[in-house]
Motif scaffolding. Structure first.
Motif, mmCIF file in Angstrom:
data_model
loop_
_atom_site.group_PDB
_atom_site.id
_atom_site.type_symbol
_atom_site.label_atom_id
_atom_site.label_comp_id
_atom_site.label_asym_id
_atom_site.label_seq_id
_atom_site.Cartn_x
_atom_site.Cartn_y
_atom_site.Cartn_z
ATOM 1 N N GLN A 1 2.133 6.857 -0.557
ATOM 2 C CA GLN A 1 1.865 5.530 -1.094
ATOM 3 C C GLN A 1 0.474 5.507 -1.711
ATOM 4 O O GLN A 1 -0.479 6.017 -1.123
ATOM 5 N N THR B 1 -3.067 3.805 -2.926
ATOM 6 C CA THR B 1 -3.986 2.816 -2.345
ATOM 7 C C THR B 1 -5.035 2.444 -3.387
ATOM 8 O O THR B 1 -5.122 3.066 -4.455
ATOM 9 N N ARG C 1 -3.761 -4.053 -9.770
ATOM 10 C CA ARG C 1 -2.561 -3.767 -8.982
ATOM 11 C C ARG C 1 -2.903 -3.244 -7.585
ATOM 12 O O ARG C 1 -2.224 -3.575 -6.611
ATOM 13 N N ASP D 1 -1.445 -8.883 -7.285
ATOM 14 C CA ASP D 1 -0.336 -8.518 -6.407
ATOM 15 C C ASP D 1 0.999 -8.955 -7.000
ATOM 16 O O ASP D 1 1.322 -10.138 -7.048
ATOM 17 N N GLY E 1 4.577 -4.721 -6.292
ATOM 18 C CA GLY E 1 4.914 -3.360 -6.675
ATOM 19 C C GLY E 1 4.520 -2.323 -5.646
ATOM 20 O O GLY E 1 3.755 -2.595 -4.722
ATOM 21 N N GLN E 2 5.065 -1.139 -5.826
ATOM 22 C CA GLN E 2 4.807 -0.009 -4.938
ATOM 23 C C GLN E 2 4.437 1.198 -5.785
ATOM 24 O O GLN E 2 5.188 1.588 -6.685
ATOM 25 N N LEU F 1 3.878 5.155 -6.003
ATOM 26 C CA LEU F 1 4.171 6.454 -5.402
ATOM 27 C C LEU F 1 3.294 7.492 -6.083
ATOM 28 O O LEU F 1 3.280 7.572 -7.319
ATOM 29 N N TYR G 1 5.504 3.747 -10.476
ATOM 30 C CA TYR G 1 5.256 2.395 -9.989
ATOM 31 C C TYR G 1 6.556 1.611 -10.035
ATOM 32 O O TYR G 1 7.188 1.483 -11.087
ATOM 33 N N GLY H 1 13.725 4.437 -3.315
ATOM 34 C CA GLY H 1 13.007 3.193 -3.063
ATOM 35 C C GLY H 1 13.754 1.969 -3.555
ATOM 36 O O GLY H 1 13.568 0.866 -3.036
#
Length: 165
Positions: A5, A7, A50, A56, A59-60, A62, A75, A110
């Motif tokens: 993930q 950061t 992001r 915010d 989203g995630q 990788l 993303y 995901g």
């Protein structure tokens, strides 16, 4: 290679890779003055927002980490019953190394039961070939108008099942 993930600590490196990837993949597609001008600031602001929570959007990120840094990233952005793969970029020096395929498979995982889709510039034939090789299906075509005053043809690709090798 590990997939982890992303950061807030990754924002600068992701923005730099995103810019390198666009300058390589979109040379001759985007105007040169855009790729060599406002793109740098745009990418830095995007990833800072992001990843620090200021923007915010649910989203995630990788990250494909090859032990020597970020080899690539994806993303995922939830949009109701679909997931937008908003970005999938591999370090230009690592193209055709398998990093993109690994990220795409993780993105599909995901997405779970939701459809995964992305938008790709019609003139980005290398990316289109990659997506089709990995089971993407062309869903629609449209024109995107950029705030900087130019337009580009875009294709949408989607996956509703497993990504193929």
């Amino acid at each position: 290679m590990d997939i982890r993930q992303g950061t807030a600590a990754d924002a600068e490196a992701v923005a730099a890779l995103h810019t390198r990837s666009w300058r390589t993949a979109y040379a001759g597609i985007f105007p040169d003055d855009y790729l060599n001008g406002p793109l740098v600031g745009r990418q830095a602001a995007l990833w800072r927002d992001r990843l620090t929570g200021a923007g915010d959007d649910g989203g995630q990120l990788l990250i494909a980490d090859n032990g020597g840094g970020i080899a690539g990233f994806a993303y995922l952005l939830p949009e109701g019953d679909r997931i937008l793969l908003d970005n999938l970029h591999v370090d230009p020096g690592l193209k055709r190394s398998g990093v993109g395929g690994v990220l795409l498979r993780h993105a599909l995982d995901g997405a779970g039961t939701r459809e995964l889709y992305l938008e790709v510039l019609k003139r980005n034939t290398a990316a289109i070939a990659f997506y089709e090789r990995h089971g993407g299906t062309k869903a629609r075509e449209f024109v995107e108008r950029f705030p900087e005053g130019f337009e580009l043809d875009v294709l949408e690709y989607s996956w509703s099942g497993q990504v193929t090798a």
